[in-house]
Scaffold this active site. Structure first.
Site, PDB file in Angstrom:
ATOM      1  CG  HIS A  74      51.236  44.307  61.277  1.00 55.48           C
ATOM      2  ND1 HIS A  74      51.023  45.023  60.120  1.00 55.48           N
ATOM      3  CD2 HIS A  74      52.463  43.741  61.135  1.00 55.48           C
ATOM      4  CE1 HIS A  74      52.061  44.882  59.326  1.00 55.48           C
ATOM      5  NE2 HIS A  74      52.951  44.119  59.925  1.00 55.48           N
ATOM      6  CG  HIS A  80      49.706  48.472  63.902  1.00 57.12           C
ATOM      7  ND1 HIS A  80      51.030  48.198  63.593  1.00 57.12           N
ATOM      8  CD2 HIS A  80      49.012  48.235  62.761  1.00 57.12           C
ATOM      9  CE1 HIS A  80      51.131  47.826  62.335  1.00 57.12           C
ATOM     10  NE2 HIS A  80      49.916  47.842  61.808  1.00 57.12           N
ATOM     11  CG  ASP A  82      47.072  46.309  60.213  1.00 59.68           C
ATOM     12  OD1 ASP A  82      47.208  47.534  60.341  1.00 59.68           O
ATOM     13  OD2 ASP A  82      48.025  45.526  60.078  1.00 59.68           O
ATOM     14  CE  LYS A 308      21.143  17.360  54.272  1.00 64.05           C
ATOM     15  NZ  LYS A 308      21.029  16.439  53.122  1.00 64.05           N
TER      16      LYS A 308
END
Length: 616
Positions: A74, A80, A82, A308
């Site tokens: 971020h 930083h 998160d 599937k």
């Protein structure tokens, strides 16, 4: 934490990042990621076997297996990371200034912030300036998490300030700890401060190793850098609208409209994607790629996984607005699926070759081969759905040489905005074992795992693997018995005598099935089998159990059969008839044995999604 010497020898490092996707492919991938996390708002609610939500106390002690985790890089007022753990329908969140470290000696500060909505876990893009968290957001890593053995209460761990958990992501793996800091200094902080610590295990790294944040700096989904995400601005999150659930929207660059045959205009600018692929005329029928059975989910991040399906494999050839539909053996079934044909002929393409599965969807979202049979054979009105999972040719270009993910990205663009009759069969790139367990909980037939970078190869290969939650396969009908006493006079059957071909072509007896018939199929099967009557058995050395009351028939009909397991005598246990298979020759029916799983290639995770179903 246990003491253990750091060693480069036992370190498992992620692979080199893949090239960034085109802007449209990246935007499509984020759309699918958002849908995946949007679905988890309900998907992660813990339930008892009865299906009722559990109480708060029992939920707190529930297993955290299959829960999502993610890390978003971020670039806001400062860069930083998160760190987010999915729990109780929200994302428990911590802001970590330096990001995680694989060196156990690093204690990375992680400031606990407010819970975020589950949907935010799929977001990569821009938060407008002036809003909370304004800046650029990257999906740096994602996967699943669970508590370590002996630590069974998530809520207690959050309350007491100690969480010990295992991460299974693309970049983040192994055992980790979150510990809340105490003391007077911590009490003065406006938000709780925690420490994110790597525990000693085989994934730890020495102190002077290159940090994982530098080694793998780009998006786990789109492979873009933070600068590329900021420049593209393809998704915007409006935190002011979070209470109204109008949180994000997509901003696309202009595309060229392509006129559909029905006169409608749709967007499908694929010229850039096709430019580097070989040119070719629309091929004739191509033998389909088939999945190899296995009992062990593949490990590693180079796989994508699809649920599937229990239906008919169908290959579509589209040329100048006309669609032709073929079974897996090349039979023309166009006349049997007119509704699907009508929708396919609206595709904005001059020529295309699609691979997928036609199914009948039940109300609970599962597929039913028995319901499909009644739709085809009895004329019962049940809506057919065509799930498309591959694109082999488009507008004079051979796409089979591209990687699976590139083919699916082009396919997603081609099918964008399509209706419920023709659907994209989407995929997830989470841990295979986690996905398989959840698929079985939802009563799906199983999953198909595919190498993300594999080209399309006709025939059975280890690039596609299938794992079944239930035992079900085709068997040859080589005889039948009459209804039991008390049912005399009924024009029906008592049981079917089933078999399969061995490696030398001999027909081996596999047992009987006397359940799964309706009144109508009882009569229809009797009529069909009487026309195939013969005096001798086609089985190789049939046991006495097979010969008892048997009426032998030519081994030409193929039945789809569901069963509990194989006995020690190699006979079916609790076999149930599901329907006749018209798309598979009796000569090709063999016993499906799970193959040993090949060593997986280590590839960085790529496209993700949430949607439903896929092929056999």
């Amino acid at each position: 934490m246990a003491n253990k010497k750091n060693s480069s020898a036992n370190t498992k490092k992620p692979t080199r990042s893949a090239p960034a996707r085109s802007s449209r492919q990246a935007a499509d991938a984020i759309d699918r990621q958002l849908a995946r996390y949007r679905s988890m708002r309900d998907f992660t609610v813990t339930v008892e076997p009865s299906g009722k939500p559990v109480g708060r106390k029992s939920a707190a002690k529930a297993s955290s297996s299959s829960l999502p985790f993610l890390i978003q890089k971020h670039a806001a007022s400062h860069l930083h990371y998160d760190f987010r753990l999915g729990w109780n329908g929200v994302l428990k969140s911590w802001a970590c200034a330096k990001g995680p470290s694989y060196y156990p000696g690093d204690r990375r500060l992680a400031v606990q912030v407010e819970d975020h909505p589950m949907e935010y876990g799929g977001f990569e893009g821009i938060i407008p300036a002036g809003q909370y968290g304004g800046g650029t957001v990257m999906l740096w890593d994602h996967g699943t998490w669970e508590l370590q053995p002996g630590h069974t209460d998530v809520d207690a761990g959050l309350r007491d300030g100690s969480l010990k958990f295992t991460l299974r992501g693309t970049k983040m793996k192994g055992n980790w700890t979150l510990v809340r800091m105490g003391g007077k200094a911590a009490a003065k902080q406006p938000k709780p401060n925690w420490l994110l610590i790597k525990e000693h295990d085989s994934f730890e790294r020495p102190e002077h190793d290159r940090p994982i944040t530098e080694e793998a700096p780009n998006s786990v989904v789109t492979h873009r850098s933070i600068e590329q995400i900021a420049a593209s601005e393809d998704h915007v999150w409006n935190s002011k609208d979070s209470a109204k659930e109008r949180t994000q929207h997509r901003k696309d660059s202009p595309v060229l409209p392509v006129k559909a045959r029905a006169g409608k205009t749709r967007s499908a600018d694929l010229s850039a994607d096709l430019a580097k692929t070989p040119k070719e005329s629309l091929p004739r029928f191509i033998d389909p790629q088939l999945a190899t059975s296995t009992t062990t989910p593949p490990a590693g991040s180079g796989w994508i996984h699809e649920l599937k399906l229990d239906g008919y494999r169908i290959q579509v050839h589209l040329h100048d607005g006309k669609a032709t539909l073929y079974t897996r053996t090349g039979l023309d079934w166009t006349h049997r699926m007119k509704t699907i044909v009508k929708e396919l002929e609206k595709l904005p393409a001059q020529s295309a070759l699609l691979d997928g599965e036609v199914v009948v969807l039940r109300d609970d979202g599962t597929t039913s081969f028995a319901d499909l049979q009644t739709a085809f054979q009895d004329g019962t009105k049940k809506p057919l759905t065509y799930f498309v999972f591959d694109l082999l040719h488009l507008n004079g270009h051979n796409l089979r040489v591209l990687s699976l993910l590139k083919r699916k990205a082009i396919l997603a663009t081609l099918l964008r905005g399509y209706n419920k009759t023709v659907r994209l069969s989407e995929h997830l790139d989470i841990d295979a074992a986690t996905f398989f367990n959840k698929a079985c909980e939802l009563h799906a037939e199983g999953i198909v795992c595919k190498h993300a970078d594999s080209t399309y190869i006709s025939g059975r290969s280890s690039s596609w693997l299938k794992l079944k939650c239930i035992h079900e396969q085709e068997f040859v009908i080589a005889g039948f018995t009459l209804p039991s006493k008390g049912h005399t006079g009924i024009h029906g059957i008592g049981s079917l005598l089933l078999g399969y071909r061995d490696g030398s072509g001999k027909l081996i007896y596999a047992g009987r099935t006397g359940t799964g018939f309706t009144r109508k199929t009882h009569s229809q099967l009797r009529t069909q089998l009487e026309k195939l009557h013969q005096s001798k058995s086609s089985f190789f050395d049939p046991p006495a159990e097979a010969r008892k009351d048997a009426i032998w028939v030519k081994p030409s009909l193929v039945a789809q059969v569901r069963f509990a397991n194989w006995t020690a005598d190699n006979l079916l246990r609790q076999a149930s008839f599901q329907g006749l298979r018209e798309d598979k020759p009796a000569s090709e029916v063999v016993r499906e044995e799970p193959a040993p799983r090949p060593a997986s290639r280590s590839l960085e995770g790529t496209a993700v999604n949430t949607s439903k179903w896929t092929q056999s």
